[in-house]
Motif scaffolding. Structure first.
Motif, PDB file in Angstrom:
ATOM      1  N   PRO A  19     -20.269  -5.476   2.321  1.00 28.75           N
ATOM      2  CA  PRO A  19     -18.964  -5.728   2.924  1.00 28.75           C
ATOM      3  C   PRO A  19     -19.015  -5.888   4.446  1.00 28.75           C
ATOM      4  CG  PRO A  19     -18.808  -3.958   1.325  1.00 28.75           C
ATOM      5  CD  PRO A  19     -20.269  -4.261   1.488  1.00 28.75           C
TER       6      PRO A  19
ATOM      7  N   ILE B 148      -3.989  -1.737   1.399  1.00 29.36           N
ATOM      8  CA  ILE B 148      -5.149  -2.455   0.863  1.00 29.36           C
ATOM      9  C   ILE B 148      -5.833  -3.252   1.962  1.00 29.36           C
ATOM     10  CG2 ILE B 148      -5.863  -4.331  -0.672  1.00 29.36           C
ATOM     11  CD1 ILE B 148      -3.632  -3.369  -2.600  1.00 29.36           C
TER      12      ILE B 148
ATOM     13  N   GLU C  75      -7.753  -1.137   4.460  1.00 30.60           N
ATOM     14  CA  GLU C  75      -9.041  -0.651   3.974  1.00 30.60           C
ATOM     15  C   GLU C  75     -10.053  -1.784   3.849  1.00 30.60           C
ATOM     16  OE1 GLU C  75     -11.951   2.021   2.763  1.00 30.60           O
ATOM     17  OE2 GLU C  75     -10.031   2.272   3.822  1.00 30.60           O
ATOM     18  N   LEU C  76      -9.593  -2.954   3.418  1.00 29.13           N
ATOM     19  CA  LEU C  76     -10.499  -4.106   3.347  1.00 29.13           C
ATOM     20  C   LEU C  76     -11.050  -4.436   4.729  1.00 29.13           C
ATOM     21  CD1 LEU C  76      -8.562  -6.512   0.924  1.00 29.13           C
ATOM     22  CD2 LEU C  76     -10.598  -5.162   0.394  1.00 29.13           C
TER      23      LEU C  76
ATOM     24  N   ARG D  11     -11.279  -2.431   7.254  1.00 31.15           N
ATOM     25  CA  ARG D  11     -12.131  -1.346   7.744  1.00 31.15           C
ATOM     26  C   ARG D  11     -13.557  -1.515   7.218  1.00 31.15           C
ATOM     27  NH1 ARG D  11     -14.411   3.331   6.487  1.00 31.15           N
ATOM     28  NH2 ARG D  11     -13.779   3.207   4.294  1.00 31.15           N
ATOM     29  N   GLN D  12     -13.663  -1.829   5.932  1.00 29.62           N
ATOM     30  CA  GLN D  12     -14.992  -1.954   5.330  1.00 29.62           C
ATOM     31  C   GLN D  12     -15.635  -3.313   5.601  1.00 29.62           C
ATOM     32  OE1 GLN D  12     -15.513  -0.717   1.246  1.00 29.62           O
ATOM     33  NE2 GLN D  12     -13.786   0.700   1.333  1.00 29.62           N
TER      34      GLN D  12
ATOM     35  N   TRP E 113     -16.151  -5.163  -5.793  1.00 33.67           N
ATOM     36  CA  TRP E 113     -15.835  -4.349  -4.606  1.00 33.67           C
ATOM     37  C   TRP E 113     -14.352  -4.439  -4.278  1.00 33.67           C
ATOM     38  CZ3 TRP E 113     -14.173  -6.634   0.061  1.00 33.67           C
ATOM     39  CH2 TRP E 113     -13.995  -5.728   1.125  1.00 33.67           C
ATOM     40  N   LEU E 114     -13.782  -5.646  -4.302  1.00 37.77           N
ATOM     41  CA  LEU E 114     -12.363  -5.837  -4.005  1.00 37.77           C
ATOM     42  C   LEU E 114     -11.499  -5.007  -4.944  1.00 37.77           C
ATOM     43  CD1 LEU E 114      -9.917  -7.348  -2.741  1.00 37.77           C
ATOM     44  CD2 LEU E 114     -10.323  -9.168  -4.418  1.00 37.77           C
TER      45      LEU E 114
ATOM     46  N   GLU F 191     -12.330  -2.332  -6.661  1.00 35.92           N
ATOM     47  CA  GLU F 191     -12.497  -0.897  -6.425  1.00 35.92           C
ATOM     48  C   GLU F 191     -11.695  -0.440  -5.216  1.00 35.92           C
ATOM     49  OE1 GLU F 191     -13.873   1.519  -8.195  1.00 35.92           O
ATOM     50  OE2 GLU F 191     -14.189   0.000  -9.747  1.00 35.92           O
ATOM     51  N   VAL F 192     -11.668  -1.259  -4.166  1.00 36.31           N
ATOM     52  CA  VAL F 192     -10.867  -0.906  -2.991  1.00 36.31           C
ATOM     53  C   VAL F 192      -9.390  -0.834  -3.366  1.00 36.31           C
ATOM     54  CG1 VAL F 192     -10.063  -1.735  -0.740  1.00 36.31           C
ATOM     55  CG2 VAL F 192     -12.494  -1.845  -1.294  1.00 36.31           C
TER      56      VAL F 192
ATOM     57  N   GLU G 155      -8.843   2.397  -5.598  1.00 34.66           N
ATOM     58  CA  GLU G 155      -8.955   3.642  -4.832  1.00 34.66           C
ATOM     59  C   GLU G 155      -7.824   3.803  -3.822  1.00 34.66           C
ATOM     60  OE1 GLU G 155     -12.820   3.682  -3.121  1.00 34.66           O
ATOM     61  OE2 GLU G 155     -13.870   3.688  -5.042  1.00 34.66           O
ATOM     62  N   THR G 156      -7.416   2.678  -3.219  1.00 33.25           N
ATOM     63  CA  THR G 156      -6.344   2.735  -2.226  1.00 33.25           C
ATOM     64  C   THR G 156      -4.990   3.032  -2.857  1.00 33.25           C
ATOM     65  OG1 THR G 156      -7.530   1.145  -0.827  1.00 33.25           O
ATOM     66  CG2 THR G 156      -5.182   1.454  -0.405  1.00 33.25           C
TER      67      THR G 156
END
Length: 299
Positions: free
Chosen positions: A96, A119, A122-123, A125-126, A288-289, A291-292, A295-296
């Protein structure tokens, strides 16, 4: 007497893998043990390849199967192809922090207000180099997935059809919201009183029907709106100082300052989900998308 198979128009990858293994181990028996098959299966496969390439491929010398020159030449050509296939079979790697990919999320007003800000934060941030596009889902967001106009769909859109995957994020329900000066503000609403109110109805368009309306109609009632609007945008201003009542998801209504919440006799519980299609299922960036998002939104 067994017959050597006649030449075929094509050979498969498994046969070439067997050829490579016999060459590496120098033995039909060892190759069979490695593949967990009978030696006769390996012998049959090599016989097919001999017929196809019109060459013995291996000759027995000193107790080992030694490749012919033709076999060595074939393996030089085939090994690169098999290696590429091995590489393709490996899970895709995704970092990421280094990504310059683009992802597209389909959703509607509720999700844009309550979920998208967290969302996207966090996207970013990573994956600070990631490009994110948010598009309208309306009532048929699954079609945007099928047309590849979006990578994921967020909202009350879980699909059970083949080709779709989904994960539940959380359960939501409806409540009534009104101005503090409304005669029914803070008072219990039974079905009769609820139906007599002046309803500000949110008509999302298309074939979409809110869960509370489905519940209300299943009970044999009909909702007769005073005003209909296409979106929850600006509802607080419309309700302020009026005798109107809006039935909307409770989390959304709580974001609108100056309104009073009343429990609704038709709560219309529904699930918010993230939905995607099968062709995105194995992609590392899209795993990955998702999961973010999960989790968010569950956090």
């Amino acid at each position: 007497m067994s017959q050597t198979p006649s030449p075929s128009g094509r050979i498969d990858i498994a046969a070439l893998e067997t050829l490579r293994l016999v060459h590496a181990l120098g033995s039909f028996t060892a190759a069979a043990e490695k593949l967990d098959v009978n030696q006769s299966a390996v012998s049959y496969t090599i016989a097919k390849l001999r017929s196809y390439f019109q060459d013995p491929l291996f000759v027995r010398e000193g107790g080992q199967q030694v490749a012919t020159e033709r076999c060595e030449h074939i393996l030089q050509q085939v090994t690169e192809i098999l290696q590429k296939l091995d590489d393709v079979a490996q899970p895709e790697k995704f970092d990421p922090a280094q990504s310059r990919s683009k992802v597209t999320i389909a959703c509607n007003y509720y999700e844009r207000i309550l979920m998208i800000p967290k969302i996207v934060s966090e996207l970013r941030r990573q994956a600070p180099g990631l490009e994110v596009e948010v598009v309208n889902a309306l009532g048929d967001g699954h079609l945007r997935l099928l047309r590849r106009e979006a990578d994921v769909l967020i909202g009350p859109f879980a699909r059970s059809q083949s080709g779709f995957h989904s994960r539940r994020l959380y359960t939501e329900h409806y409540a009534c919201f009104m101005d503090p000066g409304h005669p029914m503000a803070g008072r219990a609403l039974d079905v009769e009183r609820y139906l007599q109110l002046n309803h500000l109805y949110i008509n999302y368009g298309g074939s979409w029907k809110s869960a509370y309306v489905t519940e209300l109609e299943a009970a044999g009632h009909t909702l007769r709106p005073t005003i209909a609007v296409p979106s929850p945008a600006g509802l607080a201003s419309l309700l302020s100082g009026s005798n109107l009542v809006a039935t909307m998801p409770i989390r959304l209504g709580k974001t609108m300052d100056g309104l009073v919440l009343n429990p609704c006799p038709f709560q219309g519980h529904f699930d918010l989900s993230v939905v995607w299609t099968a062709h995105k299922n194995a992609s590392a960036v899209h795993r990955w998308l998702r999961e973010v998002i999960v989790e968010t939104c569950r956090g």
